[in-house]
Design a protein around this motif. Structure first.
Motif, PDB file in Angstrom:
ATOM      1  N   VAL A 119     -22.024  50.069  27.327  1.00  0.00           N
ATOM      2  CA  VAL A 119     -23.060  50.341  28.330  1.00  0.00           C
ATOM      3  C   VAL A 119     -22.783  49.569  29.621  1.00  0.00           C
ATOM      4  O   VAL A 119     -23.319  49.908  30.681  1.00  0.00           O
ATOM      5  CB  VAL A 119     -24.480  49.999  27.820  1.00  0.00           C
ATOM      6  CG1 VAL A 119     -24.821  50.817  26.591  1.00  0.00           C
ATOM      7  CG2 VAL A 119     -24.653  48.516  27.560  1.00  0.00           C
ATOM      8  N   TYR A 120     -21.940  48.534  29.541  1.00  0.00           N
ATOM      9  CA  TYR A 120     -21.577  47.769  30.741  1.00  0.00           C
ATOM     10  C   TYR A 120     -20.438  48.430  31.523  1.00  0.00           C
ATOM     11  O   TYR A 120     -20.159  48.039  32.657  1.00  0.00           O
ATOM     12  CB  TYR A 120     -21.176  46.340  30.367  1.00  0.00           C
ATOM     13  CG  TYR A 120     -22.286  45.534  29.732  1.00  0.00           C
ATOM     14  CD1 TYR A 120     -23.479  45.309  30.410  1.00  0.00           C
ATOM     15  CD2 TYR A 120     -22.150  45.004  28.453  1.00  0.00           C
ATOM     16  CE1 TYR A 120     -24.496  44.559  29.833  1.00  0.00           C
ATOM     17  CE2 TYR A 120     -23.159  44.260  27.871  1.00  0.00           C
ATOM     18  CZ  TYR A 120     -24.329  44.039  28.559  1.00  0.00           C
ATOM     19  OH  TYR A 120     -25.349  43.295  27.984  1.00  0.00           O
ATOM     20  N   GLY A 121     -19.778  49.418  30.903  1.00  0.00           N
ATOM     21  CA  GLY A 121     -18.689  50.122  31.578  1.00  0.00           C
ATOM     22  C   GLY A 121     -17.524  49.200  31.896  1.00  0.00           C
ATOM     23  O   GLY A 121     -17.136  48.353  31.092  1.00  0.00           O
ATOM     24  N   TYR A 135     -21.470  49.285  35.033  1.00  0.00           N
ATOM     25  CA  TYR A 135     -20.756  50.123  35.999  1.00  0.00           C
ATOM     26  C   TYR A 135     -20.032  51.193  35.191  1.00  0.00           C
ATOM     27  O   TYR A 135     -18.919  51.000  34.713  1.00  0.00           O
ATOM     28  CB  TYR A 135     -19.780  49.266  36.803  1.00  0.00           C
ATOM     29  CG  TYR A 135     -19.002  50.029  37.846  1.00  0.00           C
ATOM     30  CD1 TYR A 135     -19.625  50.532  38.984  1.00  0.00           C
ATOM     31  CD2 TYR A 135     -17.629  50.242  37.700  1.00  0.00           C
ATOM     32  CE1 TYR A 135     -18.921  51.225  39.939  1.00  0.00           C
ATOM     33  CE2 TYR A 135     -16.911  50.928  38.666  1.00  0.00           C
ATOM     34  CZ  TYR A 135     -17.556  51.423  39.776  1.00  0.00           C
ATOM     35  OH  TYR A 135     -16.851  52.116  40.737  1.00  0.00           O
ATOM     36  N   VAL A 136     -20.709  52.330  35.003  1.00  0.00           N
ATOM     37  CA  VAL A 136     -20.231  53.382  34.096  1.00  0.00           C
ATOM     38  C   VAL A 136     -19.970  54.663  34.868  1.00  0.00           C
ATOM     39  O   VAL A 136     -20.765  55.055  35.725  1.00  0.00           O
ATOM     40  CB  VAL A 136     -21.281  53.642  32.984  1.00  0.00           C
ATOM     41  CG1 VAL A 136     -20.869  54.816  32.110  1.00  0.00           C
ATOM     42  CG2 VAL A 136     -21.486  52.395  32.141  1.00  0.00           C
ATOM     43  N   ASN A 137     -18.864  55.325  34.553  1.00  0.00           N
ATOM     44  CA  ASN A 137     -18.569  56.642  35.111  1.00  0.00           C
ATOM     45  C   ASN A 137     -19.358  57.684  34.312  1.00  0.00           C
ATOM     46  O   ASN A 137     -19.048  57.939  33.146  1.00  0.00           O
ATOM     47  CB  ASN A 137     -17.070  56.920  35.021  1.00  0.00           C
ATOM     48  CG  ASN A 137     -16.702  58.296  35.541  1.00  0.00           C
ATOM     49  OD1 ASN A 137     -17.568  59.092  35.909  1.00  0.00           O
ATOM     50  ND2 ASN A 137     -15.413  58.591  35.567  1.00  0.00           N
ATOM     51  N   PRO A 138     -20.391  58.337  34.904  1.00  0.00           N
ATOM     52  CA  PRO A 138     -21.250  59.228  34.127  1.00  0.00           C
ATOM     53  C   PRO A 138     -20.620  60.565  33.768  1.00  0.00           C
ATOM     54  O   PRO A 138     -21.189  61.308  32.967  1.00  0.00           O
ATOM     55  CB  PRO A 138     -22.462  59.425  35.046  1.00  0.00           C
ATOM     56  CG  PRO A 138     -21.922  59.252  36.420  1.00  0.00           C
ATOM     57  CD  PRO A 138     -20.856  58.209  36.305  1.00  0.00           C
ATOM     58  N   VAL A 139     -19.446  60.881  34.345  1.00  0.00           N
ATOM     59  CA  VAL A 139     -18.802  62.162  34.029  1.00  0.00           C
ATOM     60  C   VAL A 139     -17.373  61.982  33.511  1.00  0.00           C
ATOM     61  O   VAL A 139     -16.642  62.950  33.342  1.00  0.00           O
ATOM     62  CB  VAL A 139     -18.797  63.104  35.264  1.00  0.00           C
ATOM     63  CG1 VAL A 139     -20.204  63.505  35.639  1.00  0.00           C
ATOM     64  CG2 VAL A 139     -18.088  62.457  36.460  1.00  0.00           C
ATOM     65  N   PRO A 141     -14.333  60.782  30.654  1.00  0.00           N
ATOM     66  CA  PRO A 141     -14.159  61.157  29.242  1.00  0.00           C
ATOM     67  C   PRO A 141     -14.903  60.242  28.269  1.00  0.00           C
ATOM     68  O   PRO A 141     -15.260  60.666  27.174  1.00  0.00           O
ATOM     69  CB  PRO A 141     -12.639  61.069  29.036  1.00  0.00           C
ATOM     70  CG  PRO A 141     -12.134  60.215  30.156  1.00  0.00           C
ATOM     71  CD  PRO A 141     -13.047  60.451  31.311  1.00  0.00           C
ATOM     72  N   ARG A 142     -15.152  58.986  28.674  1.00  0.00           N
ATOM     73  CA  ARG A 142     -15.874  58.058  27.791  1.00  0.00           C
ATOM     74  C   ARG A 142     -17.391  58.196  27.923  1.00  0.00           C
ATOM     75  O   ARG A 142     -18.141  57.574  27.167  1.00  0.00           O
ATOM     76  CB  ARG A 142     -15.473  56.610  28.110  1.00  0.00           C
ATOM     77  CG  ARG A 142     -13.995  56.321  27.919  1.00  0.00           C
ATOM     78  CD  ARG A 142     -13.622  54.947  28.461  1.00  0.00           C
ATOM     79  NE  ARG A 142     -14.059  53.890  27.583  1.00  0.00           N
ATOM     80  CZ  ARG A 142     -13.254  53.190  26.784  1.00  0.00           C
ATOM     81  NH1 ARG A 142     -11.969  53.464  26.740  1.00  0.00           N
ATOM     82  NH2 ARG A 142     -13.719  52.222  26.035  1.00  0.00           N
ATOM     83  N   SER A 143     -17.835  58.996  28.889  1.00  0.00           N
ATOM     84  CA  SER A 143     -19.273  59.063  29.181  1.00  0.00           C
ATOM     85  C   SER A 143     -20.074  59.637  28.018  1.00  0.00           C
ATOM     86  O   SER A 143     -21.266  59.343  27.878  1.00  0.00           O
ATOM     87  CB  SER A 143     -19.524  59.890  30.443  1.00  0.00           C
ATOM     88  OG  SER A 143     -19.155  61.243  30.253  1.00  0.00           O
ATOM     89  N   VAL A 144     -19.432  60.454  27.169  1.00  0.00           N
ATOM     90  CA  VAL A 144     -20.167  61.040  26.043  1.00  0.00           C
ATOM     91  C   VAL A 144     -20.688  59.950  25.106  1.00  0.00           C
ATOM     92  O   VAL A 144     -21.700  60.134  24.424  1.00  0.00           O
ATOM     93  CB  VAL A 144     -19.292  62.039  25.251  1.00  0.00           C
ATOM     94  CG1 VAL A 144     -18.927  63.223  26.131  1.00  0.00           C
ATOM     95  CG2 VAL A 144     -18.042  61.385  24.683  1.00  0.00           C
ATOM     96  N   TYR A 145     -20.001  58.828  25.076  1.00  0.00           N
ATOM     97  CA  TYR A 145     -20.430  57.684  24.263  1.00  0.00           C
ATOM     98  C   TYR A 145     -21.259  56.707  25.102  1.00  0.00           C
ATOM     99  O   TYR A 145     -22.384  56.352  24.727  1.00  0.00           O
ATOM    100  CB  TYR A 145     -19.195  56.983  23.689  1.00  0.00           C
ATOM    101  CG  TYR A 145     -19.487  55.836  22.759  1.00  0.00           C
ATOM    102  CD1 TYR A 145     -20.096  56.053  21.522  1.00  0.00           C
ATOM    103  CD2 TYR A 145     -19.136  54.537  23.092  1.00  0.00           C
ATOM    104  CE1 TYR A 145     -20.354  55.004  20.650  1.00  0.00           C
ATOM    105  CE2 TYR A 145     -19.386  53.477  22.228  1.00  0.00           C
ATOM    106  CZ  TYR A 145     -19.990  53.712  21.015  1.00  0.00           C
ATOM    107  OH  TYR A 145     -20.241  52.670  20.151  1.00  0.00           O
ATOM    108  N   ASP A 146     -20.712  56.307  26.257  1.00  0.00           N
ATOM    109  CA  ASP A 146     -21.386  55.322  27.117  1.00  0.00           C
ATOM    110  C   ASP A 146     -22.795  55.773  27.496  1.00  0.00           C
ATOM    111  O   ASP A 146     -23.768  55.036  27.326  1.00  0.00           O
ATOM    112  CB  ASP A 146     -20.598  55.096  28.412  1.00  0.00           C
ATOM    113  CG  ASP A 146     -19.169  54.659  28.178  1.00  0.00           C
ATOM    114  OD1 ASP A 146     -18.807  54.418  27.015  1.00  0.00           O
ATOM    115  OD2 ASP A 146     -18.415  54.557  29.159  1.00  0.00           O
ATOM    116  N   GLU A 147     -22.883  56.976  28.030  1.00  0.00           N
ATOM    117  CA  GLU A 147     -24.168  57.452  28.541  1.00  0.00           C
ATOM    118  C   GLU A 147     -25.134  57.821  27.414  1.00  0.00           C
ATOM    119  O   GLU A 147     -26.350  57.708  27.563  1.00  0.00           O
ATOM    120  CB  GLU A 147     -23.971  58.641  29.485  1.00  0.00           C
ATOM    121  CG  GLU A 147     -23.216  58.288  30.763  1.00  0.00           C
ATOM    122  CD  GLU A 147     -24.012  57.394  31.719  1.00  0.00           C
ATOM    123  OE1 GLU A 147     -24.947  56.689  31.275  1.00  0.00           O
ATOM    124  OE2 GLU A 147     -23.713  57.415  32.918  1.00  0.00           O
ATOM    125  N   ALA A 148     -24.608  58.247  26.275  1.00  0.00           N
ATOM    126  CA  ALA A 148     -25.473  58.520  25.129  1.00  0.00           C
ATOM    127  C   ALA A 148     -26.140  57.233  24.659  1.00  0.00           C
ATOM    128  O   ALA A 148     -27.339  57.220  24.335  1.00  0.00           O
ATOM    129  CB  ALA A 148     -24.671  59.153  23.996  1.00  0.00           C
TER     130      ALA A 148
END
Length: 315
Positions: A119-121, A135-139, A141-148
């Motif tokens: 979640v910290y990106g 600091y997360v990229n919302p789109v 390839p890792r966003s499916v996990y980070d943003e979920a």
């Protein structure tokens, strides 16, 4: 007391089932085996206080009888898994979180959510305290996990604020130990499997990126304390080892401990791969009187011993 553990056949979930049973709890384990394995909990079948439900948490959940604690630990956690199951990953940490929170509300149970350091990106603040927004990229390839996971945290806090659910969010940093899969995709099982098989050890970039590695027994102790202590409703707590390690140094240590002849080779860095990752565990020390006890060397020796047995079985 009675607890429900989702992701019960996974790496962390299976250790949690074992520990809660050891503490005298009745344990209901739930898993659909997408990334978990029946082998991880086979030794628990037949235990008088263990019940297993083969079920997918993205569907409505009902469990008969009382439940005192719900621990939502179901979710693909390796980049290999969540990138190959992106929609399912997002469902587990949206619909699955909603369903388990709903169950906790119905049963008036305490709720423990397994969040992540992701979640910290790729953080600008180091080490990362719970107050850092990330600091997360919302789109990416890792966003499916980070943003979920970030969405699930928001859902947890909404249930805490609107319904008064006793929610605790645990941000788990890199954890390793026995029962990780040989083809898990995460760095320690990758390196150990490659070293024991005599294959080249593949390091992303130049290996200058850092991670912090917490041994499973230490993590489970932290989760147990966060689950049982009163007065933590609405808290967000980092759990991880604050010792920061360069990936290239980890690779060299695993070569040494396995006495491997594997060479270390360098491959391109994946997109959005964080450069530094290390927890600030001040809050865990203050609220839980918890900090890791296992050194990296000691934890790796235990893990390597388990992987040797696992690989021999697979021959």
């Amino acid at each position: 007391m009675r607890v429900l553990i989702t992701g019960a056949a996974g790496f962390i979930g299976s250790h949690l089932c074992e520990r809660f049973l050891k503490e005298g709890f009745e344990v209901i384990g739930m898993d659909n085996f997408i990334t978990g394995s029946p082998d991880n909990i086979a030794h628990l079948f037949g235990h008088p206080k263990f019940k297993f439900l083969h079920y997918n948490v993205i569907n409505y959940i009902y469990v008969e009888g009382s439940i005192d604690i719900v621990l939502h630990f179901a979710c693909p956690a390796s980049p290999v898994d969540y990138m190959s199951n992106p929609i399912h990953t997002m469902k587990v940490d949206s619909l699955g979180t909603l369903n388990t929170l709903g169950l906790a509300k119905l049963k008036k149970a305490r709720y423990i959510f397994a969040s992540t350091s992701e979640v910290y990106g790729d953080p600008f603040v180091h080490p990362q305290p719970e107050t850092y927004w990330g600091y997360v990229n919302p789109v990416g390839p890792r966003s499916v996990y980070d943003e979920a996971k970030r969405f699930s945290e928001a859902m947890c806090m909404a249930y805490y604020r609107e319904h008064g659910i006793d929610v605790r969010i645990l941000r788990i940093f890199n954890t390793y130990g026995p029962r990780m899969r040989t083809k898990d995709g995460r760095v320690i099982p990758n390196f150990i499997t490659q070293a024991l098989s005599g294959e080249p050890i593949t390091v992303y970039g130049k290996g200058e990126q850092t991670r912090s590695f917490c041994y499973i027994d230490d993590l489970v102790e932290g989760i147990l304390r966060a689950s049982l202590k009163d007065g933590l409703s609405g808290e967000v707590i980092n759990l991880g080892n604050p010792e920061e390690v360069k990936i290239i140094n980890l690779a060299m240590l695993i070569v040494e401990l396995t006495k491997s002849s594997s060479e270390i080779i360098f491959t391109p860095q994946p997109p959005d791969d964080p450069k530094r990752r290390c927890p600030d565990i001040t809050k865990a020390k203050e609220l839980l009187s918890w900090e890791p006890k296992f050194s990296l060397r000691e934890g790796l020796e235990n893990t390597i011993s388990w992987f040797k047995k696992k690989l021999r079985k697979n021959l």
